[in-house]
Write a protein that holds these residues in place. Structure first.
Motif, PDB file in Angstrom:
ATOM      1  N   VAL A 102      -7.188  -3.669   8.087  1.00 27.34           N
ATOM      2  CA  VAL A 102      -6.292  -2.905   7.212  1.00 27.34           C
ATOM      3  C   VAL A 102      -6.510  -1.411   7.386  1.00 27.34           C
ATOM      4  CG1 VAL A 102      -5.794  -2.361   4.792  1.00 27.34           C
ATOM      5  CG2 VAL A 102      -6.023  -4.748   5.519  1.00 27.34           C
ATOM      6  N   ALA A 113     -10.401  -0.493   1.147  1.00 20.05           N
ATOM      7  CA  ALA A 113      -9.970  -1.736   1.792  1.00 20.05           C
ATOM      8  C   ALA A 113     -10.923  -2.879   1.459  1.00 20.05           C
ATOM      9  CB  ALA A 113      -9.873  -1.537   3.300  1.00 20.05           C
ATOM     10  N   GLU A 117      -8.683  -3.864  -1.845  1.00 22.67           N
ATOM     11  CA  GLU A 117      -7.674  -4.713  -1.197  1.00 22.67           C
ATOM     12  C   GLU A 117      -8.175  -6.137  -0.988  1.00 22.67           C
ATOM     13  OE1 GLU A 117      -3.857  -5.066   1.061  1.00 22.67           O
ATOM     14  OE2 GLU A 117      -4.682  -3.187   0.344  1.00 22.67           O
ATOM     15  N   TRP A 164       3.627  -2.158   4.092  1.00 25.25           N
ATOM     16  CA  TRP A 164       2.370  -1.807   4.752  1.00 25.25           C
ATOM     17  C   TRP A 164       1.337  -1.179   3.824  1.00 25.25           C
ATOM     18  CZ3 TRP A 164       2.341   3.231   3.591  1.00 25.25           C
ATOM     19  CH2 TRP A 164       3.559   3.921   3.539  1.00 25.25           C
ATOM     20  N   SER A 193       1.820  -2.855   9.853  1.00 21.13           N
ATOM     21  CA  SER A 193       0.608  -3.572   9.434  1.00 21.13           C
ATOM     22  C   SER A 193       0.719  -5.078   9.640  1.00 21.13           C
ATOM     23  CB  SER A 193       0.325  -3.277   7.958  1.00 21.13           C
ATOM     24  OG  SER A 193       1.445  -3.664   7.165  1.00 21.13           O
ATOM     25  N   SER A 196      -3.252  -7.648   9.903  1.00 26.61           N
ATOM     26  CA  SER A 196      -3.970  -8.299   8.808  1.00 26.61           C
ATOM     27  C   SER A 196      -3.265  -9.580   8.375  1.00 26.61           C
ATOM     28  CB  SER A 196      -4.125  -7.335   7.630  1.00 26.61           C
ATOM     29  OG  SER A 196      -2.882  -6.798   7.231  1.00 26.61           O
TER      30      SER A 196
END
Length: 494
Positions: A102, A113, A117, A164, A193, A196
């Motif tokens: 990410v 992240a 995330e 994203w 993105s 991921s």
């Protein structure tokens, strides 16, 4: 994870990045390729499969077979839940690689992240895994010679299109409840993105998700996204992104099979600070954190700061001080607070808003300049404007970057009117020590979420979504399952 800047850079050099679609449980390399460029330094990361209508057809066909004749919708809900829990466990085992992916593909600071995330993704799969067997149907009381049953059934094939800015969090918010309900999914990640999401598909298969239940097609919105939106075998379309693109998906549904379309769209969120805020310094600190977190690339970002005129300069200066103290830099550095914007094109769009605001008379208090150009990355200073005209583009349009507009007001009615003077209605904040004021303002604000004396707080028990042109439907909580299920009435004459 206790890792240094050098540790992350070394890990990045050997990171295995998936580059092919994931269709029917296996990698699929059909179509051409496109290059994913890291905003960290402008260098290519990977050449990824570029899906078109043919790849979308294959993915939807796999999802349709898995739904119509595969085991997933027919499993006991508890077994589906156990599979989602295994997905969460495998994500946890690869947490560092997910976070690094990410950070490299969209510029999120590695600490955010890893800590935010990935925590959100893991918690989402665990929460819906635990919820899967706790849903109940209904049997309304009716006439003594009849039995009425109201059951929730999986809606079918779900197309999910995600942006994203939070590529895994938002994918999880759609994929996990859809799977828990017994649906099958075709996920189309953003062009910036895809890596991921492809990693997520690989992990889900390893956790025991049957072939065709989760498919990922990488590609552009105008091609792959459009094909998914128009596909007659997609029963539900769930989208997070801009309001402009959301309109396209509504048109696609009208032009195809009238599939249900659920939209989580843009925002221009107000954050109201009243003179009786319980802690004005904390309110200012949170205002700064909220707009600069994730480089301001958030639909809920509190991009409009509404401050009572009696405290306006005090609050504004506190926000400016925090903006100037933020560390902008390499997202792989754990000390970085703000990484690069996602791409050069997006940086240009944000700078266009900055220059237009200056041209129309707004006062630039700090920031507004590109920095760290020698890295090749797309970095921008945290930016604060005041004296912003209420009818200006900066006041109305979603910038989606680290740009704050400060407005002042003299009474509560003016504050509420200013807060609601937008086409959007995703989120809002209000800071007050008065309980009555908190309730009155929260009721008056046209927003899907209102935070009182905080911002961006919550957990998976509460729904998330917008009003007005911020969309419809809700992610998170048990309410999200309403998007992925159909109500069926069965009437039995006794």
């Amino acid at each position: 994870m206790d890792a240094t800047h050098d540790d992350w850079k070394r890990r990045a050099q050997t990171l295995d990045l998936p580059e092919t679609h994931h269709i029917d449980g296996s990698p699929h390399a059909g179509g051409g390729t496109f290059t994913v460029v890291s905003p960290r330094d402008g260098r290519p990361l990977a050449d990824v499969a570029d899906g078109g209508a043919a790849e979308v057809d294959l993915a939807v066909a796999a999802a349709r077979r898995a739904f119509d004749s595969g085991p997933w919708p027919r499993l006991a809900p508890a077994e589906r839940g156990r599979t989602l829990l295994r997905v969460a466990d495998l994500i946890e085992a690869e947490r560092a690689d997910f976070a690094l992916t990410v950070s490299l593909e969209m510029g999120k600071p590695i600490t955010d992240a890893y800590d935010i995330e990935l925590r959100a993704l893991i918690n989402t799969f665990r929460w819906y895994g635990q919820l899967a067997d706790k849903l109940t149907d209904a049997s309304p009381h009716t006439a003594p010679d009849a039995l009425a049953l109201v059951t929730r059934e999986p809606a079918g094939v779900v197309g999910a299109v995600v942006p994203w800015n939070f590529p895994l969090t938002l994918a999880g918010w759609k994929v996990a409840p859809a799977l828990a309900a017994g649906c099958t999914v075709v996920l189309k990640p953003a062009e910036n993105s895809p890596l991921s999401a492809l990693r997520l598909a690989r992990v889900a298969s390893a956790a025991g998700l049957p072939p065709g239940v989760l498919n990922v097609v990488s590609g552009s919105g105008p091609v792959a996204g459009r094909a998914l939106g128009l596909h007659p075998d997609v029963d539900v379309l769930a989208f997070t992104g801009s309001t402009a693109v959301g309109r396209h998906f509504l048109r696609y549904a009208a032009d195809s099979n009238l599939k249900r379309v659920w939209l989580e769209l843009g925002g221009k969120s107000p954050n109201i600070i009243l003179p009786d805020a319980p802690d004005i310094e904390q309110a200012a600190a949170t205002a700064a954190w909220g707009i600069f977190f994730n480089q301001g690339e958030m639909c809920t970002a509190p991009s409009r700061l509404l401050v009572h005129s009696s405290i306006a300069e005090r609050v504004t200066q506190a926000v400016i001080d925090r903006a100037r103290a933020l560390r902008v830099g390499d997202p792989l550095d754990p000390a970085t607070a703000m990484g690069p914007l996602v791409s050069g094109d997006h940086l240009d769009r944000v700078l266009g808003h900055v220059h237009a605001a200056i041209d129309t008379g707004a006062r630039l208090r700090t920031g507004g300049e590109r920095v760290l150009t020698q890295t090749g990355g797309t970095y921008l200073q945290p930016t604060v404007f005041d004296r912003v005209a209420k009818d200006s583009a900066l006041a109305r349009d979603e910038v989606f970057g680290p740009v704050l507009s400060v407005f002042t007001f003299d009474d509560l009615d003016e504050a509420v009117a200013l807060a609601n003077a937008t086409d959007y209605g995703l989120a809002a904040g209000v800071w007050t020590a008065n309980l009555s004021t908190a309730h009155q303002v929260s009721r008056a604000l046209r927003a899907g979420t209102v935070w009182v004396n905080c911002y961006e707080e919550g957990d998976l028990t509460v729904p998330f979504g917008g009003m007005k042109q911020s969309g419809n439907g809700r992610d998170k909580s048990a309410h999200a399952l309403e998007k992925y299920t159909e109500l069926k009435t069965t009437w039995i004459q006794l």
